[in-house]
Design a protein around this motif. Structure first.
Motif, PDB file in Angstrom:
ATOM      1  N   ASP A  33       0.796  -1.351  -0.144  1.00 21.60           N
ATOM      2  CA  ASP A  33       0.025  -0.144   0.121  1.00 21.60           C
ATOM      3  C   ASP A  33       0.701   1.274  -0.113  1.00 21.60           C
ATOM      4  O   ASP A  33       0.646   2.203  -0.771  1.00 21.60           O
ATOM      5  CB  ASP A  33      -0.873   0.173   1.162  1.00 21.60           C
ATOM      6  CG  ASP A  33      -2.041  -1.088   1.096  1.00 21.60           C
ATOM      7  OD1 ASP A  33      -2.253  -1.534   0.050  1.00 21.60           O
ATOM      8  OD2 ASP A  33      -2.544  -1.296   2.204  1.00 21.60           O
ATOM      9  N   MET A  36       2.321   1.799  -3.400  1.00 25.26           N
ATOM     10  CA  MET A  36       1.390   2.226  -4.163  1.00 25.26           C
ATOM     11  C   MET A  36       0.777   4.033  -4.119  1.00 25.26           C
ATOM     12  O   MET A  36       0.961   4.667  -4.914  1.00 25.26           O
ATOM     13  CB  MET A  36       0.206   1.541  -4.173  1.00 25.26           C
ATOM     14  CG  MET A  36      -1.175   1.876  -5.285  1.00 25.26           C
ATOM     15  SD  MET A  36      -0.369   1.394  -7.015  1.00 25.26           S
ATOM     16  CE  MET A  36      -0.390  -0.251  -6.598  1.00 25.26           C
ATOM     17  N   ASN A 187      -4.995  -3.744  -5.556  1.00 18.40           N
ATOM     18  CA  ASN A 187      -4.493  -2.349  -5.689  1.00 18.40           C
ATOM     19  C   ASN A 187      -4.452  -1.827  -7.066  1.00 18.40           C
ATOM     20  O   ASN A 187      -5.211  -0.685  -7.105  1.00 18.40           O
ATOM     21  CB  ASN A 187      -3.205  -2.351  -4.808  1.00 18.40           C
ATOM     22  CG  ASN A 187      -3.169  -2.038  -3.552  1.00 18.40           C
ATOM     23  OD1 ASN A 187      -4.059  -1.014  -3.347  1.00 18.40           O
ATOM     24  ND2 ASN A 187      -2.639  -2.652  -2.612  1.00 18.40           N
ATOM     25  N   VAL A 191      -6.967   1.318  -7.799  1.00 16.69           N
ATOM     26  CA  VAL A 191      -6.071   2.762  -7.682  1.00 16.69           C
ATOM     27  C   VAL A 191      -6.282   3.236  -9.364  1.00 16.69           C
ATOM     28  O   VAL A 191      -6.807   4.766  -9.568  1.00 16.69           O
ATOM     29  CB  VAL A 191      -4.878   2.617  -7.435  1.00 16.69           C
ATOM     30  CG1 VAL A 191      -4.111   4.039  -7.675  1.00 16.69           C
ATOM     31  CG2 VAL A 191      -4.853   2.051  -6.021  1.00 16.69           C
ATOM     32  N   VAL A 205      -6.923   2.142  -2.645  1.00 13.70           N
ATOM     33  CA  VAL A 205      -5.814   1.396  -1.688  1.00 13.70           C
ATOM     34  C   VAL A 205      -6.678   1.028  -0.320  1.00 13.70           C
ATOM     35  O   VAL A 205      -6.474  -0.063   0.026  1.00 13.70           O
ATOM     36  CB  VAL A 205      -4.521   2.202  -1.311  1.00 13.70           C
ATOM     37  CG1 VAL A 205      -3.731   1.333  -0.368  1.00 13.70           C
ATOM     38  CG2 VAL A 205      -3.881   2.830  -2.509  1.00 13.70           C
ATOM     39  N   THR A 209      -7.443  -2.913   0.718  1.00 15.96           N
ATOM     40  CA  THR A 209      -6.994  -3.581   2.125  1.00 15.96           C
ATOM     41  C   THR A 209      -8.313  -4.142   2.963  1.00 15.96           C
ATOM     42  O   THR A 209      -8.172  -5.096   3.522  1.00 15.96           O
ATOM     43  CB  THR A 209      -6.406  -2.442   2.886  1.00 15.96           C
ATOM     44  OG1 THR A 209      -5.288  -1.785   2.294  1.00 15.96           O
ATOM     45  CG2 THR A 209      -5.990  -2.649   4.233  1.00 15.96           C
TER      46      THR A 209
END
Length: 470
Positions: A33, A36, A187, A191, A205, A209
């Motif tokens: 994360d 990213m 992700n 994103v 993100v 998660t």
């Protein structure tokens, strides 16, 4: 003496290594994360880092509420080994474990619901805490995406404590490794809007998660149900959780949660202090804090393993074994921290490259200086976490909380303020304050363990409710 240390290290490692690998795999989620977020830009990294700090603060305290259940299960299993092996003794041990599992899941449910609401409320208050307005809006949106994932995250941790307490943590590593791959796969499209999905940016993100926490919880539950030894003890009828067991877990867990929260809060406040020096300082702080968080997983694995082994040794009446566990855990931690510190000092740009945009020279310069401090800070960070675990093995969770209040808040935070603002060292001063607080905490915790162990009485079986309520 060396032979004994090697023997004890192997015994500790048998439980610690799977836990460390699981922790490292789990932290790969937040590392992915962070990478990213860094690709999105410095402002996004600062905002996302602030959201992760808030999430970790609440998640850590929720995890702490149920952490002691692993020690209780480990002690119950050890007492069963000492017993005569009769069917009634075995069933009594199973009833105790089932009661503990129900209670821990009930506590996790309450903590997850309350914590999710708190995350949203804290996001609304960030603008009042001196944070950059361009950062706050992004942080709030990510917190809204992370909040639903807190409940399955804490359920996962409750089942995890059960499997670790039963000394059967093998499925944890496989599931966590798989979750890293799933997180990475989710992700990018969330994103950037690939495969027909909307482009969500930083919010994507958080959604990825939360989904990973849910899938991991389901996977661990199914793995436990396939285990012949664990399945009969994994009771999900949370509504039958009995009050005495819940009260016992809360009595042990609240000080642990407060201890974890005290430490996480200490780091959270320093993140806010770093944010007061601008987005570049906060981005540098976030990047280095992520590196510390990665290495800290070694301390967590050693701490949990040492804690469970202390509970086991005392239940078996072996005080000398409990004393040796401290020395073994600290020696193992020292070796790892020395190697990592050498890498920080010799290859700072290499370890920072995944987290910081190479075009942000100011953030990179700040982070490079912070790594020098971190190379020494992590020794004390690891030692104090092991100290908390050792005391938990003695069922002494209150001392850990009291000591962290002194070390973090009475020593560390004033030192951070002094170095950062009075001596004008800015972000470097904040990390010198962190080092000072962690060092004070480590010394006090380890001294307390030595004193408490010398007066520890042999463990007696806990009296549980009748079988009909367990």
């Amino acid at each position: 003496m060396v032979t004994a240390l090697l023997r004890d290290s192997r015994a500790l490692g048998a439980l610690a290594v799977p836990l460390i690998l699981t922790q490292l795999a789990q932290v790969a989620l937040t590392t992915t994360d962070t990478v990213m977020m860094g690709l999105l830009g410095t402002t996004e990294l600062a905002a996302g880092g602030l959201a992760v700090v808030v999430f970790n603060q609440i998640r850590t305290m929720g995890v702490g509420l149920g952490t002691a259940v692993g020690n209780q299960i480990a002690a119950a299993a050890a007492r069963a080994e000492r017993a005569d092996g009769t069917a009634s003794a075995e069933e009594g041990g199973h009833a105790e474990v089932r009661a503990l599992v129900r209670a821990s899941l009930a506590v996790a449910t309450l903590a997850g619901l309350v914590g999710a609401v708190l995350m949203v409320l804290i996001g609304q208050a960030l603008v009042l805490l001196g944070q950059d307005t361009s950062v706050v809006g992004l942080t709030q949106r990510m917190l809204h995406a992370l909040a639903p994932g807190l409940l399955p995250c804490l359920w996962f941790q409750a089942i995890r404590q059960f499997t670790v307490g039963m000394r059967r943590p093998q499925a944890l590593l496989r599931i966590t490794l798989a979750s890293v791959a799933v997180n990475a796969a989710l992700n990018w499209p969330l994103v950037h809007g690939s495969f027909g999905l909307p482009r969500l940016g930083l919010t994507g993100v958080g959604i990825a998660t939360s989904l990973v926490h849910l899938l991991s919880c389901i996977a661990l539950y199914l793995a436990a149900k396939r285990d012949g030894e664990l399945a009969p003890l994994l009771a999900l009828d949370v509504h039958r959780a009995d009050t005495p067991t819940v009260r016992r877990l809360l009595g042990l867990g609240i000080p642990v949660a407060a201890t974890y929260g005290s430490e996480a809060g200490f780091f959270s406040v320093t993140a806010l202090l770093a944010g007061s020096f601008g987005p570049a300082a906060l981005a540098a702080h976030t990047a280095v804090n992520q590196l510390v968080y990665i290495v800290f997983q070694v301390a967590i694995g050693l701490s949990h393993a040492a804690s469970l082994n202390v509970s086991r040794e005392l239940a078996l009446g072996n005080h000398d074994g409990a004393r040796r566990i401290r020395n073994t855990a600290l020696a193992c931690a020292g070796v790892v921290m020395t190697v990592v510190g050498a890498v920080y000092l010799t290859l700072p740009r290499l370890v920072l490259a995944p987290f910081l945009d190479t075009g942000s020279e100011r953030a990179l310069g700040i982070a490079t200086h912070l790594l020098v401090i971190t190379a020494f800070l992590q020794f004390f960070d690891c030692a104090q976490n092991i100290g908390v675990g050792l005391l938990r093995g003695l069922d002494d969770t209150r001392s850990g909380f009291r000591i962290t209040l002194i070390g973090y808040w009475a020593v560390g935070l004033p030192a951070a303020w002094l170095f950062a603002y009075t001596l004008e060292l800015e972000t470097a001063g904040i990390w010198l304050g962190l080092l000072t607080g962690l060092a004070a905490t480590a010394v006090l915790l380890l001294r307390r363990y030595a004193t408490a162990l010398a007066t520890a009485a042999p463990r007696e079986p806990k009296r549980e409710p009748a079988a009909g309520t367990a």
